[in-house]
Design a protein around this motif. Sequence first.
Motif, PDB file in Angstrom:
ATOM      1  N   ALA A  10       0.846  -1.196   0.000  1.00 25.94           N
ATOM      2  CA  ALA A  10       0.000   0.000   0.000  1.00 25.94           C
ATOM      3  C   ALA A  10       0.881   1.245   0.000  1.00 25.94           C
ATOM      4  O   ALA A  10       1.872   1.328   0.738  1.00 25.94           O
ATOM      5  CB  ALA A  10      -0.921  -0.022   1.216  1.00 25.94           C
ATOM      6  N   ARG A  11       0.506   2.202  -0.824  1.00 26.89           N
ATOM      7  CA  ARG A  11       1.303   3.421  -1.001  1.00 26.89           C
ATOM      8  C   ARG A  11       0.958   4.445   0.073  1.00 26.89           C
ATOM      9  O   ARG A  11       0.605   5.586  -0.218  1.00 26.89           O
ATOM     10  CB  ARG A  11       1.071   3.970  -2.421  1.00 26.89           C
ATOM     11  N   ASP A  15      -1.347  -2.993  -1.685  1.00 28.07           N
ATOM     12  CA  ASP A  15      -2.089  -1.866  -2.248  1.00 28.07           C
ATOM     13  C   ASP A  15      -3.543  -2.297  -2.518  1.00 28.07           C
ATOM     14  O   ASP A  15      -3.778  -3.176  -3.350  1.00 28.07           O
ATOM     15  CB  ASP A  15      -1.401  -1.442  -3.559  1.00 28.07           C
ATOM     16  N   PRO A  20      -4.731  -0.755  -6.666  1.00 31.16           N
ATOM     17  CA  PRO A  20      -3.668  -0.551  -7.658  1.00 31.16           C
ATOM     18  C   PRO A  20      -4.221   0.155  -8.890  1.00 31.16           C
ATOM     19  O   PRO A  20      -5.426   0.083  -9.145  1.00 31.16           O
ATOM     20  CB  PRO A  20      -3.223  -1.982  -8.003  1.00 31.16           C
TER      21      PRO A  20
END
Length: 306
Positions: free
Chosen positions: A127-128, A141, A144
């Motif tokens: 996860a960003r 993420d 995405p």
Amino acid sequence: MRVFVAGATGAIGARLVPQLIEHGHDVIGTYRSAGGAERVEALGAEPVALDLLDARAVRQAVLEAKPDAIVHQATALAGVRFGRSLDRSFGPTNRLRTEGTDALLAAAREAGVQRFVAQSFASYRYARVGGPVKTEDDPLDPDPPAMASQTNAAMRHLDEAVTSAGGIALRYGGFYGAANDGLVRPVRKRQFPVIGTGGGISSFIHLDDAAAATVLALGHDGAGLYNIVDDEPAPMSEWLPALAAALGAKPPRHAPMWLARLIAGQGMVMMAAGSRGASNAKAKRELGWTLRYPSWREGFAAAYRS
Ligand SMILES: NC(=O)c1ccc[n+]([C@@H]2O[C@H](COP(=O)([O-])OP(=O)(O)OC[C@H]3O[C@@H](n4cnc5c(N)ncnc54)[C@H](OP(=O)(O)O)[C@@H]3O)[C@@H](O)[C@H]2O)c1
């Protein structure tokens, strides 16, 4: 052990087979392209032609080989052109990660194979959000970019199918260590720019270290996910100029976000600029893995020294 390596002729397979033999294992190595039998034999393994997308052939090959362990290292990335859609570039690889994995797992179950290790991927998947370096317990993420949704789903499928069958999925970092690594040409030609401020984090792994971790995973009891990456997740602003220097190329160009979006597409830029790195602490602790190239700094220099 008798080890069945699916994808023995690939970038990682070809490093893995000699290390397995060095550790006293007998290896059956599969290939798909012409000339593969000779390559597998030259590595010291027994060659078997196999298309992993043919489930009946997979069943037959595994039942005939009677292995103690299976390692799934098959991807279809040689010669692939990477455009705006990762899902298009990774389409055949995604099938190997879903259908191919399922066929190998079914065959392994039927043949009573005790150990199963498969190739997964660490980079660009976590996860960003939050800190720059992620462990296996951190969330993937959840959202995405659309152009990578099937690719992410295929990797998730592999991770879940393998571990719920009692096996190990190795989330490798970006491979390097061969003269024809994917980044070599574009970086030499200055076609791979630093995007924005270059803050996106990448994790790399030298192919020899990746193979060493795989040998250890085969000897490890129990299911699990492991990041197989080096000690130094790093922002693009650091690793890309160092890679260019190691290759004797001119420093990379810089592309502002708006230009990168125009050229590579929004999805690619989101992934490159927001990516997080991965921690190798679990693999070191549980597999007893030590790295020959703890950082890409010395690894790039060693790999590309002319
Ligand atoms: N973590 C990473 O960064 C990562 C991961 C994977 C690949 N890559 C990069 O991608 C590039 C290409 O990878 P590669 O050299 O490993 O080639 P590849 O084309 O991805 O092939 C890998 C292996 O899978 C086999 N294979 C392909 N399609 C198959 C099928 N349908 N059924 C069974 N086996 C199949 C290949 O057999 P044949 O050789 O006989 O075709 C080969 O043994 C390299 O630069 C590599 O470093 C990077």
